[in-house]
Design a protein around this motif. Structure first.
Motif, mmCIF file in Angstrom:
data_model
loop_
_atom_site.group_PDB
_atom_site.id
_atom_site.type_symbol
_atom_site.label_atom_id
_atom_site.label_comp_id
_atom_site.label_asym_id
_atom_site.label_seq_id
_atom_site.Cartn_x
_atom_site.Cartn_y
_atom_site.Cartn_z
ATOM 1 N N ASP A 18 82.041 3.822 12.855
ATOM 2 C CA ASP A 18 83.250 4.214 12.167
ATOM 3 C C ASP A 18 83.065 5.113 11.031
ATOM 4 N N TRP A 19 83.683 6.488 11.438
ATOM 5 C CA TRP A 19 83.386 7.610 10.515
ATOM 6 C C TRP A 19 84.929 8.302 10.629
ATOM 7 N N ARG A 76 84.644 8.421 5.103
ATOM 8 C CA ARG A 76 84.064 7.186 5.175
ATOM 9 C C ARG A 76 83.143 6.911 6.177
ATOM 10 N N LEU A 77 82.255 6.090 5.870
ATOM 11 C CA LEU A 77 81.301 5.599 6.718
ATOM 12 C C LEU A 77 81.223 4.346 6.788
ATOM 13 N N THR A 78 81.426 3.555 7.735
ATOM 14 C CA THR A 78 81.488 2.025 7.400
ATOM 15 C C THR A 78 80.197 1.470 7.716
ATOM 16 N N PRO A 79 79.998 0.306 7.114
ATOM 17 C CA PRO A 79 78.641 -0.674 7.446
ATOM 18 C C PRO A 79 78.234 -0.332 8.844
ATOM 19 N N ASN A 107 76.039 2.782 -1.326
ATOM 20 C CA ASN A 107 75.529 1.588 -1.435
ATOM 21 C C ASN A 107 73.807 1.892 -1.186
ATOM 22 N N ALA A 108 72.946 1.157 -1.664
ATOM 23 C CA ALA A 108 71.226 1.369 -1.484
ATOM 24 C C ALA A 108 71.005 1.440 0.002
ATOM 25 N N ASN A 139 74.520 4.304 7.427
ATOM 26 C CA ASN A 139 74.822 3.433 6.245
ATOM 27 C C ASN A 139 74.530 1.970 6.889
ATOM 28 N N ARG A 140 73.121 1.363 6.419
ATOM 29 C CA ARG A 140 72.657 0.194 6.581
ATOM 30 C C ARG A 140 73.145 -0.904 5.531
ATOM 31 N N GLY A 141 73.924 -0.358 4.786
ATOM 32 C CA GLY A 141 74.474 -1.434 3.630
ATOM 33 C C GLY A 141 75.526 -2.162 4.210
#
Length: 164
Positions: A18-19, A76-79, A107-108, A139-141
């Motif tokens: 989801d981007w 926005r790039l979701t987890p 996030n980290a 986005n691996r968070g």
């Protein structure tokens, strides 16, 4: 921004997951959400979206940039989502258009790479990235990654800010 303002990114072959995008400034006259988020490289006239009135801090930041603004979006790039490696061939200072990134939420676990090298984009910083070079994001968070993305026309002020 509430959920209904987010529009899925147009270039589906460039990402998995989801981007999505919220247009704050877009091509003049655009009314359909898809046309608002499209960054037309041939457009010459842009206008603020009424949503920008709900974001006074973003409006103040944009007012401080002393270069002509083109499209401005929240992205926005979701987890668990990734933006595959690609190039935006017309986005570099030498071509007259620059894209600035301002991480709003991150996030980290976010891994942004430019030409294979990790770039640690932290909340509240403003970055010029030469996106004509290969870049990707994962986005691996466990929280969203949201950037304010500002496309602008290169002028002497921006060149001075970039140290060139």
């Amino acid at each position: 921004m509430r959920g209904q303002e987010w529009t899925p990114h147009l270039v589906t072959q460039n990402f998995e997951g989801d981007w999505s995008v919220v247009a704050l400034r877009h091509t003049a006259g655009a009314t359909h959400p898809v046309m608002k988020i499209y960054s037309d490289p041939n457009a010459t006239a842009f206008e603020d979206d009424p949503l920008l009135d709900r974001a006074p801090a973003f409006r103040a930041l944009l007012a401080a940039l002393q270069c002509p603004l083109q499209a401005v979006r929240l992205m926005r790039l979701t987890p668990g989502s990734i933006i595959k490696e690609h190039r935006d061939h017309d986005l570099s200072v030498e071509f007259g258009s620059a894209r600035l990134h301002v991480p709003i939420v991150t996030n980290a676990g976010v891994d942004f790479r430019l030409s294979g090298t990790p770039v640690p984009l932290r909340e509240g910083e403003i970055w010029y990235l030469r996106l004509a070079d290969p870049h990707s994001v994962a986005n691996r968070g466990d929280t969203d990654r949201v950037h304010l993305v500002i496309d602008c026309t290169v002028n002497d002020w921006l060149l001075d800010m970039l140290g060139g």
